[in-house]
Design a protein around this motif. Sequence first.
Motif, PDB file in Angstrom:
ATOM      1  N   LYS A   2       0.847  -1.195   0.000  1.00  0.00           N
ATOM      2  CA  LYS A   2       0.000   0.000   0.000  1.00  0.00           C
ATOM      3  C   LYS A   2       0.884   1.247   0.000  1.00  0.00           C
ATOM      4  CE  LYS A   2      -3.390  -0.193   3.023  1.00  0.00           C
ATOM      5  NZ  LYS A   2      -4.073  -0.471   4.321  1.00  0.00           N
ATOM      6  N   TYR A   3       0.666   2.117  -0.988  1.00  0.00           N
ATOM      7  CA  TYR A   3       1.483   3.318  -1.155  1.00  0.00           C
ATOM      8  C   TYR A   3       0.604   4.560  -1.000  1.00  0.00           C
ATOM      9  CZ  TYR A   3       4.466  -0.148  -3.482  1.00  0.00           C
ATOM     10  OH  TYR A   3       5.206  -1.267  -3.795  1.00  0.00           O
ATOM     11  N   TYR A   4       0.999   5.437  -0.097  1.00  0.00           N
ATOM     12  CA  TYR A   4       0.292   6.714   0.092  1.00  0.00           C
ATOM     13  C   TYR A   4       1.195   7.821  -0.436  1.00  0.00           C
ATOM     14  CZ  TYR A   4      -3.229   9.713   2.273  1.00  0.00           C
ATOM     15  OH  TYR A   4      -4.250  10.607   2.486  1.00  0.00           O
ATOM     16  N   LEU A   5       0.696   8.609  -1.398  1.00  0.00           N
ATOM     17  CA  LEU A   5       1.499   9.668  -2.011  1.00  0.00           C
ATOM     18  C   LEU A   5       0.859  11.022  -1.783  1.00  0.00           C
ATOM     19  CD1 LEU A   5       1.336   7.041  -4.226  1.00  0.00           C
ATOM     20  CD2 LEU A   5       3.196   8.371  -5.214  1.00  0.00           C
ATOM     21  N   ILE A   6       1.688  12.060  -1.656  1.00  0.00           N
ATOM     22  CA  ILE A   6       1.190  13.426  -1.478  1.00  0.00           C
ATOM     23  C   ILE A   6       1.917  14.362  -2.433  1.00  0.00           C
ATOM     24  CG2 ILE A   6       0.818  15.332   0.133  1.00  0.00           C
ATOM     25  CD1 ILE A   6       1.086  13.308   2.418  1.00  0.00           C
ATOM     26  N   VAL A   7       1.140  15.029  -3.307  1.00  0.00           N
ATOM     27  CA  VAL A   7       1.706  16.046  -4.197  1.00  0.00           C
ATOM     28  C   VAL A   7       0.929  17.340  -4.002  1.00  0.00           C
ATOM     29  CG1 VAL A   7       2.177  14.193  -5.845  1.00  0.00           C
ATOM     30  CG2 VAL A   7       0.244  15.716  -6.235  1.00  0.00           C
ATOM     31  N   GLY A   8       1.530  18.467  -4.438  1.00  0.00           N
ATOM     32  CA  GLY A   8       0.883  19.759  -4.220  1.00  0.00           C
ATOM     33  C   GLY A   8       0.732  20.618  -5.456  1.00  0.00           C
ATOM     34  N   VAL A  87       4.182   2.459   3.035  1.00  0.00           N
ATOM     35  CA  VAL A  87       5.138   3.554   2.887  1.00  0.00           C
ATOM     36  C   VAL A  87       4.393   4.840   2.536  1.00  0.00           C
ATOM     37  CG1 VAL A  87       5.556   3.060   0.437  1.00  0.00           C
ATOM     38  CG2 VAL A  87       7.289   4.298   1.757  1.00  0.00           C
ATOM     39  N   LEU A  88       4.884   5.937   3.048  1.00  0.00           N
ATOM     40  CA  LEU A  88       4.390   7.262   2.671  1.00  0.00           C
ATOM     41  C   LEU A  88       5.413   7.876   1.730  1.00  0.00           C
ATOM     42  CD1 LEU A  88       2.523   9.776   3.033  1.00  0.00           C
ATOM     43  CD2 LEU A  88       3.962  10.414   4.977  1.00  0.00           C
ATOM     44  N   LYS A 109       5.091   3.960  12.750  1.00  0.00           N
ATOM     45  CA  LYS A 109       6.344   3.363  12.282  1.00  0.00           C
ATOM     46  C   LYS A 109       6.342   3.243  10.759  1.00  0.00           C
ATOM     47  CE  LYS A 109       7.357   0.808  16.517  1.00  0.00           C
ATOM     48  NZ  LYS A 109       7.668  -0.521  17.114  1.00  0.00           N
ATOM     49  N   ILE A 110       5.437   3.981  10.123  1.00  0.00           N
ATOM     50  CA  ILE A 110       5.364   3.978   8.662  1.00  0.00           C
ATOM     51  C   ILE A 110       6.622   4.629   8.083  1.00  0.00           C
ATOM     52  CG2 ILE A 110       4.108   4.837   6.645  1.00  0.00           C
ATOM     53  CD1 ILE A 110       1.577   4.904   8.456  1.00  0.00           C
ATOM     54  N   PRO A 111       7.355   3.954   7.196  1.00  0.00           N
ATOM     55  CA  PRO A 111       8.541   4.580   6.597  1.00  0.00           C
ATOM     56  C   PRO A 111       8.156   5.769   5.713  1.00  0.00           C
ATOM     57  CG  PRO A 111       8.061   2.471   5.543  1.00  0.00           C
ATOM     58  CD  PRO A 111       7.152   2.571   6.730  1.00  0.00           C
ATOM     59  N   VAL A 112       8.946   6.813   5.781  1.00  0.00           N
ATOM     60  CA  VAL A 112       8.688   8.036   5.009  1.00  0.00           C
ATOM     61  C   VAL A 112       9.762   8.184   3.940  1.00  0.00           C
ATOM     62  CG1 VAL A 112       8.458  10.545   5.085  1.00  0.00           C
ATOM     63  CG2 VAL A 112       7.592   9.145   6.988  1.00  0.00           C
ATOM     64  N   TYR A 113       9.341   8.152   2.681  1.00  0.00           N
ATOM     65  CA  TYR A 113      10.263   8.327   1.565  1.00  0.00           C
ATOM     66  C   TYR A 113       9.934   9.651   0.868  1.00  0.00           C
ATOM     67  CZ  TYR A 113      11.557   3.345   1.920  1.00  0.00           C
ATOM     68  OH  TYR A 113      12.008   2.121   2.342  1.00  0.00           O
ATOM     69  N   TYR A 114      10.972  10.321   0.392  1.00  0.00           N
ATOM     70  CA  TYR A 114      10.778  11.602  -0.301  1.00  0.00           C
ATOM     71  C   TYR A 114      11.242  11.459  -1.737  1.00  0.00           C
ATOM     72  CZ  TYR A 114       9.359  16.416   0.599  1.00  0.00           C
ATOM     73  OH  TYR A 114       8.633  17.590   0.652  1.00  0.00           O
TER      74      TYR A 114
END
Length: 377
Positions: A2-8, A87-88, A109-114
Motif C-alpha cells: 500500500k502506497y500513500y502519495l502526497i503532491v501539491g 510507505v508514505l 512506524k510507517i517509513p517516510v520516503y521523499y
Amino acid sequence: MKYYLIVGEASGDLHASNLMKSLKKYDSDAEFRYFGGDLMKAVGGTCVKHYRDLAYMGIIPVLLHFRTILRNMKVCQQDVLSWKPDVLILVDYPGFNLDIAKYVKKHTKIPVYYYISPKIWAWKEYRIKNIKRDVDELFSILPFEVIFFKKHKYPIHYIGNPSVDSVVTFQNSYKESFGAFTSKNELDNKPIIAILAGSRKQEIHDNLPKMLEAVSAQEDYQPVIAGAPSITPDYYADYLKKGVHIVYGQTFELLSHSTAALVTSGTATLETALFKVPQVVCYDMPLSWLMAILRKLILKVKYISLVNLIADKDVVKELVVNDMKVANIKKELASILPGGDRRQTMLNDYQQIIQILGAPGASERAAEKIIECLKDR
C-alpha cells in the motif's frame, strides 16, 4: 503493498503518476491512496483531495488561507494513520510535506520516503535537520543535489530526471504536424511563441499580463498560452486579448511546435529546454520590491531556473521580480527568436544539459529502488 502519495502541484501530479505506473510494474498488488491530481487518478487508486485545493504559494496567499491549510493537513494526517500504508511517499511540496513527515514519524512506524527532494539547497537549508529526523529515504532528480546532501552527511539516491522520461516518451509517439496542430486548435499559421505562466492562480495573475504585453510586439508570431490543468477557462478570460489563443492539456504538443517561449520558473523551464525551445524565464510576485531584497538575503543559489542550476551558468535569461519589466521581456525575447544573438548559444547549452541529466528511466529506477528499500527494512 500500500502506497500513500502526497503532491501539491501539476508537476508533482505528473511525476507521481509516472512513479505509480512504474511501481505497478514491480508490484502487481500495488494499492494507491493520495493527495494528487488527474494524472494520478488516471493510473488508479483513491484520490482523497485534489492538489488544486492545496496550491497556495507566497507569503500573502498562505496567510489568507492558513486555516484551510491546517484543515487539509489534519485531514491528511488522520487519513494516513487510518489507512496504514506500507510507505508514505512525499513528492516535492516541502511546506506541507515536511510537516506531514514529522507527524507520521512521531506517531507511527510507517517509513517516510521523499521523491523529488525539497529544494533546501536554494533556501531554508536548516530543514536538513527535519529531513534527517523524519525522512528514511530520499530520491533525487537533480545531479547537483548529491553533492549538497553529501556535505550534510545524508546519503540520497540519484535516479535521473523524470522530465527526461516524460519528454522522450512523448516525442517517440507524437507525430502531429504543425498544420494539424494549429488546425485542431483553431490557431493561425504564424510561428508560435508559447506562454507558460504557471500552474497557480497567483502565478498567472502576477506574470501573464506582462508576458502578453511583451509578446504583442512580435507581430509575425502568435502567442499561445498553455492552460494550467487546475485552472478553469473563465479565469483566463480577463487576460486574453485579440490574437491570443489558449490550449489545454497540450503543453508538450505546444512546445513541440513553438519557436520560442516565455516561462515561469519551475519544472516547465526544464521541459522547455528538453524540447529545445529557446526561452526567457519570467517570474514576478506580490510586493516585488520586498521580494527582491529578500531574495538577496535568503536565497543560497545564483539562479532560480532548473536550466541554469543544472548547467551552473547563465543559459537562459532570468527576469525575476524587479527585473521583470515589459521592456526587458521584449528585449530578451527578440534575442532568442530566429536571427537573435542568443538563440544558437542557448540551443548548444541545452544539449549539454541533456547530457548531464543522463538517459531516461528515472521513474522505473525510483520504483525499483523504493521497493528494494522497503524489502530491506
